[in-house]
Design an enzyme around this catalytic site. Structure first.
Site, PDB file in Angstrom:
ATOM      1  N   LYS A  94       0.838  -1.214   0.000  1.00 46.50           N
ATOM      2  CA  LYS A  94       0.000   0.000   0.000  1.00 46.50           C
ATOM      3  C   LYS A  94       0.871   1.262   0.000  1.00 46.50           C
ATOM      4  O   LYS A  94       0.636   2.189  -0.767  1.00 46.50           O
ATOM      5  CB  LYS A  94      -0.894   0.002   1.244  1.00 46.50           C
ATOM      6  CG  LYS A  94      -1.569   1.328   1.508  1.00 46.50           C
ATOM      7  CD  LYS A  94      -2.466   1.284   2.719  1.00 46.50           C
ATOM      8  CE  LYS A  94      -1.791   1.603   4.030  1.00 46.50           C
ATOM      9  NZ  LYS A  94      -1.513   3.042   4.255  1.00 46.50           N
ATOM     10  N   ASN A  95       1.877   1.274   0.859  1.00 43.12           N
ATOM     11  CA  ASN A  95       2.652   2.498   1.014  1.00 43.12           C
ATOM     12  C   ASN A  95       3.590   2.764  -0.159  1.00 43.12           C
ATOM     13  O   ASN A  95       4.202   3.830  -0.242  1.00 43.12           O
ATOM     14  CB  ASN A  95       3.445   2.474   2.331  1.00 43.12           C
ATOM     15  CG  ASN A  95       2.520   2.626   3.529  1.00 43.12           C
ATOM     16  OD1 ASN A  95       1.324   2.895   3.364  1.00 43.12           O
ATOM     17  ND2 ASN A  95       3.064   2.450   4.723  1.00 43.12           N
ATOM     18  N   CYS A 152      -5.432  12.325  12.962  1.00 43.19           N
ATOM     19  CA  CYS A 152      -6.015  11.028  12.624  1.00 43.19           C
ATOM     20  C   CYS A 152      -5.936  10.174  13.867  1.00 43.19           C
ATOM     21  O   CYS A 152      -5.539  10.640  14.927  1.00 43.19           O
ATOM     22  CB  CYS A 152      -5.290  10.381  11.466  1.00 43.19           C
ATOM     23  SG  CYS A 152      -3.687   9.762  11.924  1.00 43.19           S
ATOM     24  N   ARG A 191      -1.261  14.919  12.630  1.00 39.36           N
ATOM     25  CA  ARG A 191      -0.417  14.561  11.481  1.00 39.36           C
ATOM     26  C   ARG A 191      -0.002  15.853  10.781  1.00 39.36           C
ATOM     27  O   ARG A 191      -0.574  16.233   9.768  1.00 39.36           O
ATOM     28  CB  ARG A 191      -1.173  13.642  10.524  1.00 39.36           C
ATOM     29  CG  ARG A 191      -1.626  12.319  11.105  1.00 39.36           C
ATOM     30  CD  ARG A 191      -0.517  11.291  11.241  1.00 39.36           C
ATOM     31  NE  ARG A 191      -0.069  10.764   9.986  1.00 39.36           N
ATOM     32  CZ  ARG A 191      -0.294   9.524   9.548  1.00 39.36           C
ATOM     33  NH1 ARG A 191      -0.968   8.688  10.285  1.00 39.36           N
ATOM     34  NH2 ARG A 191       0.170   9.118   8.401  1.00 39.36           N
ATOM     35  N   ASP A 223       4.710   0.543  11.997  1.00 35.31           N
ATOM     36  CA  ASP A 223       3.537  -0.147  11.444  1.00 35.31           C
ATOM     37  C   ASP A 223       3.445  -1.618  11.855  1.00 35.31           C
ATOM     38  O   ASP A 223       2.456  -2.280  11.531  1.00 35.31           O
ATOM     39  CB  ASP A 223       3.538  -0.046   9.905  1.00 35.31           C
ATOM     40  CG  ASP A 223       3.110   1.335   9.425  1.00 35.31           C
ATOM     41  OD1 ASP A 223       2.716   2.154  10.258  1.00 35.31           O
ATOM     42  OD2 ASP A 223       3.173   1.571   8.202  1.00 35.31           O
ATOM     43  N   ARG A 232      -8.283  -0.704   4.911  1.00 35.13           N
ATOM     44  CA  ARG A 232      -7.401   0.298   4.292  1.00 35.13           C
ATOM     45  C   ARG A 232      -6.071  -0.316   3.887  1.00 35.13           C
ATOM     46  O   ARG A 232      -5.387   0.232   3.019  1.00 35.13           O
ATOM     47  CB  ARG A 232      -7.129   1.440   5.280  1.00 35.13           C
ATOM     48  CG  ARG A 232      -8.297   2.395   5.473  1.00 35.13           C
ATOM     49  CD  ARG A 232      -7.889   3.538   6.383  1.00 35.13           C
ATOM     50  NE  ARG A 232      -6.535   3.957   6.046  1.00 35.13           N
ATOM     51  CZ  ARG A 232      -5.580   4.211   6.935  1.00 35.13           C
ATOM     52  NH1 ARG A 232      -5.806   4.131   8.211  1.00 35.13           N
ATOM     53  NH2 ARG A 232      -4.382   4.580   6.533  1.00 35.13           N
TER      54      ARG A 232
HETATM   55  C1  UD1 Z   1       4.227   6.768   6.268  1.00 38.06           C
HETATM   56  C2  UD1 Z   1       3.376   5.538   6.085  1.00 38.06           C
HETATM   57  C3  UD1 Z   1       2.841   5.048   7.424  1.00 38.06           C
HETATM   58  C4  UD1 Z   1       3.989   4.865   8.415  1.00 38.06           C
HETATM   59  C5  UD1 Z   1       4.833   6.122   8.492  1.00 38.06           C
HETATM   60  C6  UD1 Z   1       6.071   5.958   9.362  1.00 38.06           C
HETATM   61  C7  UD1 Z   1       2.454   5.895   3.893  1.00 38.06           C
HETATM   62  C8  UD1 Z   1       1.228   6.144   3.065  1.00 38.06           C
HETATM   63  N1  UD1 Z   1       2.262   5.855   5.212  1.00 38.06           N
HETATM   64  O1  UD1 Z   1       3.352   7.786   6.777  1.00 38.06           O
HETATM   65  O2  UD1 Z   1       2.174   3.813   7.215  1.00 38.06           O
HETATM   66  O3  UD1 Z   1       3.441   4.592   9.699  1.00 38.06           O
HETATM   67  O4  UD1 Z   1       5.277   6.490   7.171  1.00 38.06           O
HETATM   68  O5  UD1 Z   1       6.850   4.914   8.896  1.00 38.06           O
HETATM   69  O6  UD1 Z   1       3.522   5.676   3.377  1.00 38.06           O
HETATM   70  N2  UD1 Z   1       5.747  14.593  10.724  1.00 38.06           N
HETATM   71  C9  UD1 Z   1       5.805  15.936  11.061  1.00 38.06           C
HETATM   72  N3  UD1 Z   1       5.693  16.852  10.053  1.00 38.06           N
HETATM   73  C10 UD1 Z   1       5.551  16.498   8.743  1.00 38.06           C
HETATM   74  C11 UD1 Z   1       5.515  15.123   8.422  1.00 38.06           C
HETATM   75  C12 UD1 Z   1       5.607  14.186   9.444  1.00 38.06           C
HETATM   76  O7  UD1 Z   1       5.931  16.297  12.228  1.00 38.06           O
HETATM   77  O8  UD1 Z   1       5.469  17.380   7.872  1.00 38.06           O
HETATM   78  C13 UD1 Z   1       5.829  13.576  11.829  1.00 38.06           C
HETATM   79  C14 UD1 Z   1       4.538  12.761  11.889  1.00 38.06           C
HETATM   80  O9  UD1 Z   1       3.550  13.408  12.658  1.00 38.06           O
HETATM   81  C15 UD1 Z   1       5.011  11.478  12.525  1.00 38.06           C
HETATM   82  C16 UD1 Z   1       6.437  11.322  11.969  1.00 38.06           C
HETATM   83  O10 UD1 Z   1       6.812  12.621  11.505  1.00 38.06           O
HETATM   84  O11 UD1 Z   1       5.073  11.631  13.915  1.00 38.06           O
HETATM   85  C17 UD1 Z   1       6.551  10.323  10.840  1.00 38.06           C
HETATM   86  O12 UD1 Z   1       5.708  10.678   9.800  1.00 38.06           O
HETATM   87  P1  UD1 Z   1       5.990  10.316   8.274  1.00 38.06           P
HETATM   88  O13 UD1 Z   1       7.278   9.580   8.131  1.00 38.06           O
HETATM   89  O14 UD1 Z   1       5.787  11.541   7.464  1.00 38.06           O
HETATM   90  O15 UD1 Z   1       4.798   9.316   7.996  1.00 38.06           O
HETATM   91  P2  UD1 Z   1       3.819   9.304   6.773  1.00 38.06           P
HETATM   92  O16 UD1 Z   1       4.548   9.588   5.505  1.00 38.06           O
HETATM   93  O17 UD1 Z   1       2.615  10.120   7.091  1.00 38.06           O
END
Ligand code: UD1
Length: 416
Positions: free
Chosen positions: A22-23, A116, A121, A305, A397
């Site tokens: 998925k990711n 979420c 997020r 995850d 999902r």
């Molecule tokens: C992706 C994965 C999700 C996985 C996560 C961490 C997808 C679709 N989803 O989510 O399944 O759990 O990586 O491996 O690929 N953060 C900030 N600011 C930002 C962006 C992120 O503070 O602009 C924080 C988030 O709140 C979180 C952490 O960074 O605490 C990690 O987030 P991130 O690596 O961005 O995860 P996703 O890409 O949302």
């Protein structure tokens, strides 16, 4: 509303194949916007998140359809550059379209992603990176509006190796003028898969899998095909299920090195693990043992995850296992539900202490989020009696036909 009904305590036996990740699919679907032509993405699971991404592509004026595991996208025409609130709500990861829509359309408007089930997020790292590339960003009436007549390659240092922000930067940089160097990039296998797809489009990109990724904005070539990598999280879920049920299972269509922290943890618990070229064989025979602290970290660390599913496997292990959740603030909501099955879990902030109990017993439980729901399935398979799991939309999902795969291994599980 359907529920999963599981009669636990059955041994699992046989072989189960893992679907595409998925990711990996989601950012690649966003990247298909850059193609401006036809692309076929193979090994796509039939998941509600994939359905939501397909809807977004159609909303933007492309044609996209999932058919027998392949999403065919024609992105020749892009008639809109906004993603409305209802589509953003359907899939929090819709923010992954921001970089591609901006690069292709010169502007992008997204309804602000709210919190979420895993906590807030934020998207500050995404926005800072796009601003470094020359985008102007404003916030208005709950929308983020990005404009850039002209994106320029530059150095982009991420304050945290965010997976989504790394992907958005790669997507925007693919159509920018000049070279972009991303430092402190996320190193997840899904980033590497995105790199493979971008290369197929003709983008010069290298470094995925390391903290530094270099992208030279290039003329894009359409009409490409790509096969998505296997889902390491789904594979890990099957392994956790085999561990807790003391079973003998072969997980196929997997890249074993992508889940080495998970197989290491399961070996430490006492499971016998054999790695093949594209398969993992797990044999769980005796009493499972508690293991050293499981600390979630960006890849190649232990994946957040899989934290809930490994926790489910540890519920009956001998001793206490400590789980430290470093990635998401609110990722222990499944612990309350696991307690309903008889689990002994104490949570303090980002730390959960799981002390093994001799037996778990079936109960009525509710999925709290995607992987938390998967953890309930794993725990229910290891519990005595019947468990009923509700709120399956979370599980759907990320898992395509989870109950069918588990039933094919001998689990007593049905959706009613
Ligand atoms: C992706 C994965 C999700 C996985 C996560 C961490 C997808 C679709 N989803 O989510 O399944 O759990 O990586 O491996 O690929 N953060 C900030 N600011 C930002 C962006 C992120 O503070 O602009 C924080 C988030 O709140 C979180 C952490 O960074 O605490 C990690 O987030 P991130 O690596 O961005 O995860 P996703 O890409 O949302």
């Amino acid at each position: 509303m359907s529920i999963l009904k599981i009669n636990g305590g059955r041994e699992l036996l046989g072989s189960v194949a893992v679907h595409g990740a998925k990711n990996a699919v989601l950012p690649i679907l966003a990247a298909s916007l850059l193609a401006g032509g036809e692309t076929a993405i193979r090994n796509c699971p039939n998941l509600s998140d994939v359905g939501a991404a397909v809807k977004i592509l159609n909303h933007l004026g492309c044609t996209a359809k999932l058919d027998s595991g392949t999403v065919n996208v024609n992105s020749q025409s892009l008639t809109r550059t906004d993603i409305p609130h209802d589509l953003m709500r359907e899939m929090r990861s819709s923010v992954i379209f921001l970089g591609a829509v901006l690069a292709r359309g010169g502007e992008a408007t997204l309804s602000m992603p709210g919190g979420c089930e895993l906590g807030p997020r934020p998207v500050d790292i995404h926005l800072k990176a796009l601003s470094d590339l020359g985008a102007e960003i404003t916030e208005e009436g709950g929308n983020i509006i990005c404009t850039a007549a002209h994106l320029r390659g530059t150095r982009v240092n991420l304050s945290f190796p965010s997976v989504g922000a790394t992907e958005n930067t790669m997507l925007a940089a693919s159509l920018a003028d000049g070279t972009t160097i991303i430092t402190n990039a996320a190193r997840e296998p899904e980033i590497w898969d995105l790199q493979c797809y971008l290369r197929a489009l003709g983008v010069s990109v290298h470094g995925a899998g390391t903290p530094t990724i270099t992208i030279v904005g290039t003329k894009i070539r359409a009409d490409v095909e790509h096969r998505v990598i296997p889902d390491r999280i789904v594979a890990s879920t099957f392994l956790a299920a085999a561990a807790v049920t003391r079973s003998d299972v072969e997980v196929t269509d997997v890249i074993p090195s992508h889940l080495s922290t998970v197989t290491d943890a399961l070996s430490e618990m006492g499971c016998l693990i054999e790695l093949g070229g594209d398969s993992i064989h797990i044999k769980s025979t005796g009493q499972l043992r508690a293991i050293r602290p499981v600390i979630t970290e960006p890849y190649p660390g232990f994946p957040t995850d899989v934290q809930p599913q490994l926790m489910a496997a540890a519920l009956k292990a001998d001793g206490t296992t400590v789980f430290v959740e470093n990635i998401f603030e609110n990722r222990f909501r499944h612990t309350e539900e696991l307690r309903r099955l008889g689990a002994d879990i104490k949570v303090e902030g980002r730390v959960a202490m799981v002390t093994g109990v001799p037996r778990l017993t079936g109960a009525q439980v509710t999925s709290t989020d995607l992987r938390g729901g998967a953890a309930l399935v794993v725990a229910a398979l290891g519990a005595e009696g019947t468990t009923e799991i509700s709120a399956l939309s979370h599980i759907d999902r990320g898992y395509d036909g989870l109950e069918n795969s588990l039933a094919s291994l001998g689990a007593d599980i049905i959706r009613v």
